[in-house]
Design a protein around this motif. Structure first.
Motif, PDB file in Angstrom:
ATOM      1  N   THR A  32      97.514  88.060  50.207  1.00 21.32           N
ATOM      2  CA  THR A  32      96.571  88.428  49.145  1.00 21.32           C
ATOM      3  C   THR A  32      95.966  87.172  48.525  1.00 21.32           C
ATOM      4  OG1 THR A  32      97.816  90.452  48.711  1.00 21.32           O
ATOM      5  CG2 THR A  32      96.297  89.715  46.994  1.00 21.32           C
ATOM      6  N   SER A  33      96.801  86.244  48.093  1.00 17.09           N
ATOM      7  CA  SER A  33      96.262  85.035  47.467  1.00 17.09           C
ATOM      8  C   SER A  33      95.548  84.156  48.480  1.00 17.09           C
ATOM      9  CB  SER A  33      97.348  84.252  46.735  1.00 17.09           C
ATOM     10  OG  SER A  33      98.362  83.864  47.620  1.00 17.09           O
ATOM     11  N   ALA A  34      96.069  84.065  49.699  1.00 18.54           N
ATOM     12  CA  ALA A  34      95.408  83.238  50.714  1.00 18.54           C
ATOM     13  C   ALA A  34      94.016  83.786  51.034  1.00 18.54           C
ATOM     14  CB  ALA A  34      96.254  83.180  51.983  1.00 18.54           C
ATOM     15  N   CYS A  35      93.904  85.075  51.181  1.00 23.03           N
ATOM     16  CA  CYS A  35      92.615  85.698  51.472  1.00 23.03           C
ATOM     17  C   CYS A  35      91.654  85.524  50.300  1.00 23.03           C
ATOM     18  CB  CYS A  35      92.829  87.183  51.786  1.00 23.03           C
ATOM     19  SG  CYS A  35      91.327  88.060  52.257  1.00 23.03           S
ATOM     20  N   PHE A  36      92.126  85.817  49.095  1.00 24.84           N
ATOM     21  CA  PHE A  36      91.285  85.706  47.904  1.00 24.84           C
ATOM     22  C   PHE A  36      90.835  84.268  47.683  1.00 24.84           C
ATOM     23  CE2 PHE A  36      90.979  84.957  43.269  1.00 24.84           C
ATOM     24  CZ  PHE A  36      89.872  85.749  42.999  1.00 24.84           C
ATOM     25  N   ASP A  37      91.766  83.337  47.787  1.00 21.43           N
ATOM     26  CA  ASP A  37      91.421  81.935  47.560  1.00 21.43           C
ATOM     27  C   ASP A  37      90.431  81.419  48.597  1.00 21.43           C
ATOM     28  OD1 ASP A  37      93.038  81.846  45.312  1.00 21.43           O
ATOM     29  OD2 ASP A  37      94.734  80.930  46.357  1.00 21.43           O
ATOM     30  N   GLY A  38      90.459  81.966  49.800  1.00 24.64           N
ATOM     31  CA  GLY A  38      89.547  81.542  50.844  1.00 24.64           C
ATOM     32  C   GLY A  38      88.207  82.253  50.844  1.00 24.64           C
ATOM     33  N   ALA A  45      86.024  88.662  49.242  1.00 24.49           N
ATOM     34  CA  ALA A  45      87.206  88.895  48.405  1.00 24.49           C
ATOM     35  C   ALA A  45      87.576  90.375  48.404  1.00 24.49           C
ATOM     36  CB  ALA A  45      86.953  88.402  46.986  1.00 24.49           C
ATOM     37  N   GLY A  46      86.588  91.243  48.400  1.00 23.68           N
ATOM     38  CA  GLY A  46      86.852  92.683  48.425  1.00 23.68           C
ATOM     39  C   GLY A  46      87.574  93.117  49.687  1.00 23.68           C
ATOM     40  N   ALA A  47      87.309  92.415  50.784  1.00 24.03           N
ATOM     41  CA  ALA A  47      87.983  92.738  52.039  1.00 24.03           C
ATOM     42  C   ALA A  47      89.471  92.382  52.006  1.00 24.03           C
ATOM     43  CB  ALA A  47      87.291  92.021  53.194  1.00 24.03           C
ATOM     44  N   CYS A  48      89.891  91.611  51.017  1.00 25.61           N
ATOM     45  CA  CYS A  48      91.299  91.234  50.881  1.00 25.61           C
ATOM     46  C   CYS A  48      92.142  92.373  50.309  1.00 25.61           C
ATOM     47  CB  CYS A  48      91.429  90.018  49.958  1.00 25.61           C
ATOM     48  SG  CYS A  48      90.532  88.559  50.520  1.00 25.61           S
ATOM     49  N   VAL A  49      91.513  93.277  49.584  1.00 26.19           N
ATOM     50  CA  VAL A  49      92.242  94.337  48.881  1.00 26.19           C
ATOM     51  C   VAL A  49      92.912  95.272  49.890  1.00 26.19           C
ATOM     52  CG1 VAL A  49      92.077  96.230  47.220  1.00 26.19           C
ATOM     53  CG2 VAL A  49      90.614  94.208  46.968  1.00 26.19           C
ATOM     54  N   GLY A  50      94.206  95.436  49.739  1.00 26.24           N
ATOM     55  CA  GLY A  50      94.970  96.342  50.585  1.00 26.24           C
ATOM     56  C   GLY A  50      95.673  95.659  51.746  1.00 26.24           C
ATOM     57  N   GLN A  51      95.343  94.417  52.025  1.00 24.31           N
ATOM     58  CA  GLN A  51      95.953  93.746  53.175  1.00 24.31           C
ATOM     59  C   GLN A  51      97.462  93.571  53.015  1.00 24.31           C
ATOM     60  OE1 GLN A  51      94.009  90.135  54.421  1.00 24.31           O
ATOM     61  NE2 GLN A  51      92.016  91.121  54.581  1.00 24.31           N
ATOM     62  N   ALA A  75     103.553  96.228  44.802  1.00 27.95           N
ATOM     63  CA  ALA A  75     103.761  94.806  45.089  1.00 27.95           C
ATOM     64  C   ALA A  75     102.415  94.100  45.228  1.00 27.95           C
ATOM     65  CB  ALA A  75     104.600  94.633  46.356  1.00 27.95           C
ATOM     66  N   GLU A  76     101.457  94.741  45.890  1.00 29.76           N
ATOM     67  CA  GLU A  76     100.149  94.098  45.976  1.00 29.76           C
ATOM     68  C   GLU A  76      99.471  94.067  44.616  1.00 29.76           C
ATOM     69  OE1 GLU A  76      95.849  93.982  48.170  1.00 29.76           O
ATOM     70  OE2 GLU A  76      97.531  94.835  49.290  1.00 29.76           O
ATOM     71  N   ASN A  77      99.652  95.097  43.822  1.00 29.16           N
ATOM     72  CA  ASN A  77      99.112  95.054  42.458  1.00 29.16           C
ATOM     73  C   ASN A  77      99.682  93.858  41.711  1.00 29.16           C
ATOM     74  OD1 ASN A  77      97.768  96.156  39.980  1.00 29.16           O
ATOM     75  ND2 ASN A  77      99.907  96.232  39.333  1.00 29.16           N
ATOM     76  N   GLU A  78     100.964  93.622  41.881  1.00 26.91           N
ATOM     77  CA  GLU A  78     101.609  92.464  41.238  1.00 26.91           C
ATOM     78  C   GLU A  78     100.963  91.167  41.718  1.00 26.91           C
ATOM     79  OE1 GLU A  78     104.183  90.100  38.960  1.00 26.91           O
ATOM     80  OE2 GLU A  78     103.738  92.242  38.808  1.00 26.91           O
ATOM     81  N   ALA A  79     100.655  91.087  43.013  1.00 29.63           N
ATOM     82  CA  ALA A  79     100.017  89.885  43.551  1.00 29.63           C
ATOM     83  C   ALA A  79      98.644  89.666  42.909  1.00 29.63           C
ATOM     84  CB  ALA A  79      99.877  89.992  45.074  1.00 29.63           C
ATOM     85  N   TRP A  80      97.871  90.739  42.736  1.00 26.98           N
ATOM     86  CA  TRP A  80      96.565  90.615  42.080  1.00 26.98           C
ATOM     87  C   TRP A  80      96.738  90.254  40.612  1.00 26.98           C
ATOM     88  CZ3 TRP A  80      92.295  89.785  44.566  1.00 26.98           C
ATOM     89  CH2 TRP A  80      92.143  90.253  45.879  1.00 26.98           C
ATOM     90  N   LEU A 163      85.786  88.808  37.872  1.00 27.37           N
ATOM     91  CA  LEU A 163      85.864  87.624  37.016  1.00 27.37           C
ATOM     92  C   LEU A 163      85.574  86.343  37.797  1.00 27.37           C
ATOM     93  CD1 LEU A 163      88.922  88.534  34.787  1.00 27.37           C
ATOM     94  CD2 LEU A 163      86.526  88.393  34.078  1.00 27.37           C
ATOM     95  N   ARG A 164      86.081  86.253  39.010  1.00 28.23           N
ATOM     96  CA  ARG A 164      85.847  85.035  39.793  1.00 28.23           C
ATOM     97  C   ARG A 164      84.377  84.881  40.173  1.00 28.23           C
ATOM     98  NH1 ARG A 164      88.298  83.400  45.639  1.00 28.23           N
ATOM     99  NH2 ARG A 164      86.933  81.631  45.996  1.00 28.23           N
ATOM    100  N   PHE A 165      83.741  85.980  40.500  1.00 24.05           N
ATOM    101  CA  PHE A 165      82.379  85.906  41.023  1.00 24.05           C
ATOM    102  C   PHE A 165      81.338  86.445  40.045  1.00 24.05           C
ATOM    103  CE2 PHE A 165      85.130  85.987  44.774  1.00 24.05           C
ATOM    104  CZ  PHE A 165      84.698  84.814  45.402  1.00 24.05           C
ATOM    105  N   MET A 166      81.671  86.531  38.760  1.00 24.15           N
ATOM    106  CA  MET A 166      80.741  87.134  37.797  1.00 24.15           C
ATOM    107  C   MET A 166      79.446  86.364  37.669  1.00 24.15           C
ATOM    108  SD  MET A 166      82.574  86.601  34.126  1.00 24.15           S
ATOM    109  CE  MET A 166      83.618  85.190  33.902  1.00 24.15           C
ATOM    110  N   THR A 167      79.455  85.123  38.023  1.00 23.73           N
ATOM    111  CA  THR A 167      78.224  84.336  37.904  1.00 23.73           C
ATOM    112  C   THR A 167      77.363  84.398  39.170  1.00 23.73           C
ATOM    113  OG1 THR A 167      79.358  82.329  38.604  1.00 23.73           O
ATOM    114  CG2 THR A 167      79.243  82.751  36.230  1.00 23.73           C
TER     115      THR A 167
END
Length: 172
Positions: A32-38, A45-51, A75-80, A163-167
């Motif tokens: 989750t974090s590796a996908c989101f951070d990349g 980033a949306g494609a990371c959800v559920g992995q 557990a994935e919710n906790e990761a997010w 929040l990350r991509f709001m701009t």
């Protein structure tokens, strides 16, 4: 009984340690974090959800039982949620820098940091109420657990991504 179970599913506004059954599944959530951070944009980033939840369900012996799906999803919710807490300070700093720049010419519009904090504080009870509704729609059915957990994961992930991509929209 139903209310007590739902309250157990909903995280508190302040970050708390995950329950042991969820903590035991966090080993699957590095993706989750590796996908989101990349991710370079909100679509990636949306494609990371559920992995992470999917890997967990496919790996754990009881992963595709109702309870297994619920715990993998929690557990994935906790990761997010960890990502949200990790990055929120930098979002606030970005908003404060914008306020500093804005205050010289238009001090009345230098309220980005206050607005972000107010929005986040309002979002937490909104998410919790929305997911309580999702949970309740399933009545006595066992899928209410998975539906409630999925709602938490989806809404938390979408918030982190927003929040990350709001701009993005401003920058074009």
């Amino acid at each position: 009984m139903k209310t007590a179970l739902m309250l157990a599913l909903l995280p508190l506004a302040a970050h708390a340690e995950p329950q042991p059954a969820v903590a035991a599944l966090m080993q699957y959530m590095d993706i989750t974090s590796a996908c989101f951070d990349g991710a370079e944009d909100s679509a990636e980033a949306g494609a990371c959800v559920g992995q992470g939840a999917t890997i967990c369900m496919e790996t754990e012996q009881d992963g595709y039982t109702t309870v297994g799906m619920m715990f993998c999803t929690l557990a994935e919710n906790e990761a997010w949620d960890v990502l949200l807490n990790r990055d929120f300070g930098s979002y606030m700093e970005y908003a404060r820098m914008g306020d500093d720049e804005m205050s010289a010419l238009f001090p009345e519009f230098a309220n980005g940091a206050d607005s972000l904090l107010a929005a986040q504080r309002a979002w937490i009870p909104y998410r919790d109420a929305q997911c309580a509704l999702e949970y309740s729609l399933w009545g006595e059915g066992s899928m209410r657990q998975t539906a409630g957990a999925s709602c938490l994961m989806d809404m938390t992930a979408k918030r982190v991504i927003y929040l990350r991509f709001m701009t993005e929209k401003i920058r074009g």
